[in-house]
Design a protein around this motif. Structure first.
Motif, PDB file in Angstrom:
ATOM      1  N   THR A   6       2.993   3.634  -3.517  1.00  0.00           N
ATOM      2  CA  THR A   6       2.086   4.322  -4.425  1.00  0.00           C
ATOM      3  C   THR A   6       2.878   4.970  -5.562  1.00  0.00           C
ATOM      4  O   THR A   6       4.074   5.241  -5.440  1.00  0.00           O
ATOM      5  CB  THR A   6       1.280   5.396  -3.671  1.00  0.00           C
ATOM      6  N   THR A   7       2.203   5.193  -6.659  1.00  0.00           N
ATOM      7  CA  THR A   7       2.834   5.730  -7.864  1.00  0.00           C
ATOM      8  C   THR A   7       3.614   7.011  -7.576  1.00  0.00           C
ATOM      9  O   THR A   7       4.706   7.201  -8.108  1.00  0.00           O
ATOM     10  CB  THR A   7       1.760   6.002  -8.941  1.00  0.00           C
TER      11      THR A   7
ATOM     12  N   THR B 202      11.237   3.352  -3.403  1.00  0.00           N
ATOM     13  CA  THR B 202      10.348   4.470  -3.086  1.00  0.00           C
ATOM     14  C   THR B 202      11.086   5.484  -2.220  1.00  0.00           C
ATOM     15  O   THR B 202      12.115   5.175  -1.625  1.00  0.00           O
ATOM     16  CB  THR B 202       9.088   3.997  -2.342  1.00  0.00           C
TER      17      THR B 202
ATOM     18  N   LEU C 147       0.803  -1.210   0.000  1.00  0.00           N
ATOM     19  CA  LEU C 147       0.000   0.000   0.000  1.00  0.00           C
ATOM     20  C   LEU C 147       0.843   1.270   0.000  1.00  0.00           C
ATOM     21  O   LEU C 147       0.429   2.294  -0.534  1.00  0.00           O
ATOM     22  CB  LEU C 147      -0.950  -0.002   1.202  1.00  0.00           C
ATOM     23  N   ARG C 148       2.012   1.225   0.588  1.00  0.00           N
ATOM     24  CA  ARG C 148       2.869   2.419   0.639  1.00  0.00           C
ATOM     25  C   ARG C 148       3.633   2.657  -0.664  1.00  0.00           C
ATOM     26  O   ARG C 148       4.146   3.740  -0.879  1.00  0.00           O
ATOM     27  CB  ARG C 148       3.859   2.299   1.793  1.00  0.00           C
TER      28      ARG C 148
END
Length: 142
Positions: free
Chosen positions: A31-32, A45, A28-29
């Motif tokens: 993200t785009t 990320t 979930l973390r």
């Protein structure tokens, strides 16, 4: 002036990622808007960090895995990606050096932090980091 090990650790653990409600926290973390670079097996990320930090990056596997569960190919990829990433970050004028650390081993993914205290010039250029890493494969997203 370089940070002491205790100061570096404190800044690493204070780097924040958005809180989540349900599901796998690592999936979930990723993200785009937070993806810097990715390939078929790995996602890099960025995390929010203080102004005295040039970069706070998290490299994680796409598949749910833990330390000691990586096959030889993934372990080899991790070594190459990590080595290249440290060299890339340390070549930026913003980074003093890079600490590589792992904590939170109970989470669903193999993940490692790359944390670079600032050399006084602000945040590192994530697009530059992503582009240079993509020279060896994968896709720059930042």
């Amino acid at each position: 002036m370089p940070l002491s090990p205790a100061e570096a650790y404190e800044q690493i653990v204070s780097a924040t990622r958005p809180a989540l409600q349900d599901g796998c926290p690592e999936c979930l973390r990723a993200t785009t808007d937070r993806i810097v670079w990715e390939d078929e097996y790995w996602i890099l990320t960025h995390a929010d960090h203080d102004a005295n930090v040039a970069a706070a990056l998290l490299l994680q596997t796409r598949e749910h895995s833990k330390v000691g569960q990586l096959d030889d190919d993934l372990a080899s990829q991790f070594g190459r990606i990590s080595n290249r990433l440290v060299r890339i970050i340390e070549s930026t004028p913003q980074a003093e050096y890079v600490d590589v650390s792992r904590y939170g081993a109970d989470r669903g993914h193999f993940h490692t932090w790359f944390f670079a205290p600032a050399a006084g010039d602000g945040a590192a250029d994530l697009h530059l980091i992503a582009t240079k890493l993509a020279n060896w494969g994968g896709d720059a997203r930042a």
